[in-house]
Design a protein around this motif. Sequence first.
Motif, short mmCIF file in Angstrom:
data_model
loop_
_atom_site.label_atom_id
_atom_site.label_comp_id
_atom_site.label_asym_id
_atom_site.label_seq_id
_atom_site.Cartn_x
_atom_site.Cartn_y
_atom_site.Cartn_z
N GLU A 1 0.83 -1.21 0.00
CA GLU A 1 0.00 0.00 0.00
C GLU A 1 0.86 1.26 0.00
O GLU A 1 0.61 2.19 -0.77
CB GLU A 1 -0.93 0.00 1.21
N THR A 2 1.88 1.29 0.84
CA THR A 2 2.76 2.45 0.90
C THR A 2 3.57 2.60 -0.38
O THR A 2 3.77 3.71 -0.89
CB THR A 2 3.71 2.35 2.11
N ILE A 3 4.02 1.46 -0.93
CA ILE A 3 4.80 1.50 -2.17
C ILE A 3 3.96 2.07 -3.31
O ILE A 3 4.41 2.93 -4.08
CB ILE A 3 5.32 0.10 -2.51
N ALA A 4 2.71 1.61 -3.43
CA ALA A 4 1.83 2.13 -4.48
C ALA A 4 1.54 3.61 -4.27
O ALA A 4 1.49 4.39 -5.24
CB ALA A 4 0.52 1.33 -4.50
N ARG A 5 1.36 4.03 -3.03
CA ARG A 5 1.12 5.45 -2.75
C ARG A 5 2.34 6.28 -3.13
O ARG A 5 2.20 7.38 -3.68
CB ARG A 5 0.79 5.64 -1.27
N THR A 6 3.53 5.76 -2.84
CA THR A 6 4.76 6.46 -3.20
C THR A 6 4.85 6.68 -4.70
O THR A 6 5.17 7.76 -5.17
CB THR A 6 5.99 5.67 -2.72
N TYR B 1 -3.73 -2.75 -5.44
CA TYR B 1 -3.10 -1.90 -4.44
C TYR B 1 -3.23 -0.42 -4.77
O TYR B 1 -2.82 0.43 -3.98
CB TYR B 1 -1.62 -2.27 -4.29
N PHE B 2 -3.84 -0.11 -5.91
CA PHE B 2 -4.08 1.27 -6.29
C PHE B 2 -5.55 1.65 -6.14
O PHE B 2 -5.94 2.78 -6.42
CB PHE B 2 -3.64 1.50 -7.75
N LEU B 3 -6.38 0.69 -5.67
CA LEU B 3 -7.81 0.93 -5.52
C LEU B 3 -8.25 0.68 -4.09
O LEU B 3 -7.74 -0.23 -3.42
CB LEU B 3 -8.59 0.00 -6.46
N PRO B 4 -9.23 1.45 -3.61
CA PRO B 4 -9.74 1.22 -2.25
C PRO B 4 -10.59 -0.04 -2.18
O PRO B 4 -11.06 -0.55 -3.21
CB PRO B 4 -10.60 2.47 -1.99
N ALA B 5 -10.80 -0.53 -0.97
CA ALA B 5 -11.59 -1.75 -0.78
C ALA B 5 -13.01 -1.58 -1.31
O ALA B 5 -13.63 -2.54 -1.78
CB ALA B 5 -11.61 -2.12 0.69
N THR B 6 -13.55 -0.36 -1.27
CA THR B 6 -14.91 -0.11 -1.75
C THR B 6 -15.04 -0.28 -3.26
O THR B 6 -16.14 -0.40 -3.78
CB THR B 6 -15.35 1.32 -1.38
N GLY C 1 -13.20 -2.73 -4.88
CA GLY C 1 -12.65 -4.04 -5.17
C GLY C 1 -11.15 -4.15 -5.00
O GLY C 1 -10.56 -5.18 -5.34
N GLY C 2 -10.51 -3.12 -4.47
CA GLY C 2 -9.07 -3.14 -4.25
C GLY C 2 -8.69 -3.55 -2.85
O GLY C 2 -9.52 -4.08 -2.09
N GLN C 3 -7.43 -3.32 -2.49
CA GLN C 3 -6.92 -3.73 -1.19
C GLN C 3 -6.49 -2.55 -0.31
O GLN C 3 -5.99 -2.76 0.79
CB GLN C 3 -5.74 -4.68 -1.37
N ARG C 4 -6.69 -1.33 -0.77
CA ARG C 4 -6.28 -0.17 0.02
C ARG C 4 -7.27 0.07 1.16
O ARG C 4 -8.49 0.04 0.97
CB ARG C 4 -6.18 1.09 -0.85
N GLN C 5 -6.71 0.35 2.33
CA GLN C 5 -7.53 0.62 3.51
C GLN C 5 -7.64 2.11 3.82
O GLN C 5 -8.35 2.49 4.75
CB GLN C 5 -6.94 -0.12 4.72
N ASN D 1 -3.71 -8.47 -9.70
CA ASN D 1 -2.47 -8.95 -9.10
C ASN D 1 -1.42 -9.11 -10.21
O ASN D 1 -1.20 -8.19 -10.96
CB ASN D 1 -2.73 -10.26 -8.34
N GLU D 2 -0.78 -10.28 -10.31
CA GLU D 2 0.16 -10.49 -11.41
C GLU D 2 -0.59 -10.73 -12.71
O GLU D 2 -1.77 -11.09 -12.71
CB GLU D 2 1.07 -11.70 -11.13
N LEU D 3 0.10 -10.54 -13.83
CA LEU D 3 -0.48 -10.91 -15.11
C LEU D 3 -0.52 -12.42 -15.23
O LEU D 3 0.12 -13.14 -14.45
CB LEU D 3 0.33 -10.30 -16.26
N ALA D 4 -1.27 -12.93 -16.19
CA ALA D 4 -1.39 -14.37 -16.39
C ALA D 4 -0.07 -14.94 -16.91
O ALA D 4 0.69 -14.27 -17.62
CB ALA D 4 -2.52 -14.68 -17.35
N PHE D 5 0.18 -16.20 -16.58
CA PHE D 5 1.35 -16.89 -17.10
C PHE D 5 1.19 -17.15 -18.60
O PHE D 5 0.08 -17.17 -19.14
CB PHE D 5 1.56 -18.22 -16.37
N ALA D 6 2.30 -17.37 -19.25
CA ALA D 6 2.28 -17.62 -20.70
C ALA D 6 1.48 -18.87 -21.05
O ALA D 6 0.92 -18.97 -22.14
CB ALA D 6 3.71 -17.75 -21.22
#
Length: 427
Positions: free
Chosen positions: A153-158, A175-180, A182-186, A227-232
């Motif tokens: 969260e702090t890294i994305a905010r930075t 990590y760039f979106l709030p929980a409201t 669908g993200g993980q930011r508090q 999260n991560e992109l899909a694998f090949a």
Amino acid sequence: MKWRNQLLALCCLLAFAGLGILYFQHWVVQKPFGIVLFIGEGLTPHRLAATRVYAGGADARLSLDSMPHLALLANYSKDFAAPDQAAAATALATGIKVKNRALSINAEGRPITTLLDLGRQHGRATGLVTNAQLSDPTTAAFYAHLNDDSDHETIARTLTDLSNIDLLMGGGASYFLPATKGGQRQDGRDLLLELRRNGYDLVKTKAELEGIPAWRRAKLFGAFAPNELAFATQIEERSDQPSLADMVRRAIELLQYNPGGYLLVVDAGLMRKAAQANHAERTFSETIELDRALATARRYAGPKSMILACGDVGIGGLSLNGFPFRKDSGLALLGLNSAGQPWLTWATGPNGVASYGATKAAKAAAEDEEDQPPAAGPAVVEPAAVSTKSALNTVEDVAAFGSGPGTETLQGLLENTAVFRLIRDKL
């Protein structure tokens, strides 16, 4: 007499111009217009040899193999023989070895200048591309300054508050979106909205990325997955997402319109995610993805650009054992050989079984079963000597390859901090 003087003057002018060109070519330090640094997470000599076999047999060759200069990099951190991703990336980004978990911050807690900082100071456009999360330690080391590499969260905010990198592409949108939303930011902040207000064009699909005009100076944020992109190997999931090669191609096309040149950092982070889960097929496939992206960069950046590809740490201790035939490749290596033994084994990871390694392996595997990522298949096919939730980093040198101006210094055994100095001197 007059024409003789004119002829003499012309000869002197041509001689002076020729000496000037000779001086410039041989004594003046020439700066490459484009500089591209690839970081292959887990790119060790052992991984390369096994990937060649998987890709097409023992005599197959990768694009990496055509790079004219190469070296081994010693990659210990300030406190451990095996660095973690944060310490290894910090050494590449800043030229200074730090303790594990530290992101571009010294022992006194002060920020360390990174390559992207220096690139901007020299008038270059800058870009950061990953197929993992933009807030992961490897990418974060190039812009964040923290002593906790897990604080996404702090890294994305930075990254948002700085808004000083011209082009950013990868995963980790949650990590760039709030929980409201669908993200993980508090903290309730919608960082994607803030990035748009800071002048970034936001793209979320491969089609949107391809639609960005190539003639316009880049100010782009690509958020292609929560999260991560899909694998090949995940064909259906990849349909709307760009590959690593796609992102590299578009990054070069957009950054090269800056008259002062550009610096692009590319992190092949899915190589790490696959190895940590003891998934050999994905590990090899993602190494091949890195190789394709490297070939794309060499084609689009041109032969006079500086292109580097290096590993950060060894991961998991993957070994290709036994006696595969020279032409054995692909799925043939993922099962058992003619003697009923596994071709592939790991030193550590989720697939530990009682018949391999420490006597505690079976008990540990049972205790961790609910927390572990999906295994690559039956444990006996791809066993690990010691059961752990995630494959551990290993103590081994990583490989470094280079082409273009300045990369001739890649030879022998170097410290991983040498990559920073090599790029710094060409900015």
